[in-house]
Design a protein around this motif. Structure first.
Motif, short mmCIF file in Angstrom:
data_model
loop_
_atom_site.label_atom_id
_atom_site.label_comp_id
_atom_site.label_asym_id
_atom_site.label_seq_id
_atom_site.Cartn_x
_atom_site.Cartn_y
_atom_site.Cartn_z
N GLU A 144 -23.78 61.56 -7.04
CA GLU A 144 -25.01 62.81 -6.91
C GLU A 144 -24.79 63.50 -8.18
O GLU A 144 -25.90 64.07 -8.60
N VAL A 145 -23.62 63.64 -8.87
CA VAL A 145 -23.53 64.50 -10.05
C VAL A 145 -24.33 63.86 -11.21
O VAL A 145 -25.37 64.58 -11.93
N LEU B 95 -27.99 64.32 -10.61
CA LEU B 95 -28.56 65.66 -11.04
C LEU B 95 -28.65 65.91 -12.36
O LEU B 95 -29.39 66.38 -12.94
N ALA C 277 -24.66 69.72 -5.67
CA ALA C 277 -25.12 68.58 -5.68
C ALA C 277 -24.48 67.48 -4.73
O ALA C 277 -24.81 66.55 -4.16
N VAL D 6 -25.77 66.82 -1.39
CA VAL D 6 -27.13 66.30 -1.05
C VAL D 6 -27.07 65.04 -0.64
O VAL D 6 -26.39 64.23 -1.44
N PHE E 29 -24.06 74.72 -0.01
CA PHE E 29 -25.10 74.82 -0.98
C PHE E 29 -25.29 76.26 -1.30
O PHE E 29 -25.33 76.48 -2.44
N GLY F 185 -30.06 72.23 -13.78
CA GLY F 185 -29.45 71.79 -12.70
C GLY F 185 -29.55 72.40 -11.54
O GLY F 185 -29.67 72.11 -10.54
N THR G 151 -33.02 71.76 -10.11
CA THR G 151 -33.08 70.25 -9.71
C THR G 151 -32.63 70.16 -8.28
O THR G 151 -33.13 69.40 -7.43
N VAL G 152 -31.44 70.61 -8.11
CA VAL G 152 -30.31 70.57 -6.92
C VAL G 152 -31.29 71.31 -5.79
O VAL G 152 -31.30 71.10 -4.43
N ALA H 55 -33.86 69.15 -4.70
CA ALA H 55 -33.26 67.85 -3.81
C ALA H 55 -32.92 68.64 -2.58
O ALA H 55 -33.23 67.67 -1.64
#
Length: 222
Positions: A3-4, A7, A66, A69, A86, A209, A212-213, A216
């Protein structure tokens, strides 16, 4: 870990797409190369330890967010409170930006940091309402369960107000677009004003980041 890494790839893609729309598709890569070879600038009487803690913790917060997610029915961290985790990592970003602005001993940087605290406080409540609305509908705080609960109809369809509130507040929490006041041009760059070299690269990576997360997480939520 997957996941990282995802991301990071998505953050680079977001930066490239943003530059492509501006007619400069190679700009993110040129800018990163330039900053990595630029000597760090240290303002007079700056507390660079605090500033760098803020800079480093920003992408770390995005990476930790992330972890919950889901990709399909799997997530890096198997937790039943993914929504809470989160949102907690988004709150960590408040401290990150504030420390980055405070530590450099710059008036504009400090104002930028306080702007983000004020903006976060203003948009945190509607942001939480949007998150909890989806969680209540699925009877779970697990992002995987929330996503699975939408087999019949997406929450974005029958909760359009919550979806719109989430999109707006997520932009505010990531200080992007019309909510980019903490790093605004009217402050000559605000919290990021005195950041240079690798410090600026890491700070900008954290900002991409966060965006983006947040995007997501919108998928399983709505």
């Amino acid at each position: 870990m997957v996941e990282v890494l995802a991301l990071g790839v998505l953050a680079v893609a977001a930066a490239s797409l943003n530059a492509a729309f501006a007619g400069r598709p190679a700009e993110p890569f040129h800018e990163v190369a330039r900053l990595l070879t630029t000597q760090r600038r240290v303002p007079a009487r700056a507390d660079m330890l605090l500033a760098r803690v803020g800079v480093i913790s920003l992408p770390v917060a995005a990476a930790l967010a992330a972890l919950v997610v889901p990709f399909g029915d799997r997530a890096a961290v198997d937790t039943s409170i993914g929504v809470v985790w989160f949102n907690a990592m988004e709150v960590v970003a408040w401290a990150s930006v504030w420390l980055a602005g405070w530590g450099v001993n710059s008036a504009f940087g400090l104002v930028g940091g306080y702007r983000f605290i004020a903006q976060g406080l203003a948009y945190e409540l509607p942001h939480m309402f949007a998150l909890i609305t989806a969680a209540l509908a699925a009877h779970s705080l697990d992002l995987r369960v929330i996503g699975d609960a939408q087999d019949g109809l997406w929450y974005a369809v029958w909760m359009p107000v919550a979806f719109a509130v989430y999109l707006m507040s997520a932009l505010a929490m990531a200080f992007w677009g019309p909510f980019g006041h903490p790093v605004g041009d009217d402050l000559a760059g605000g919290a990021a004003l005195e950041l240079s070299g690798p410090d600026r690269v890491v700070f900008l990576a954290g900002r991409y980041g966060l965006l983006t997360v947040s995007a997501a997480v919108a998928v399983p939520l709505f």
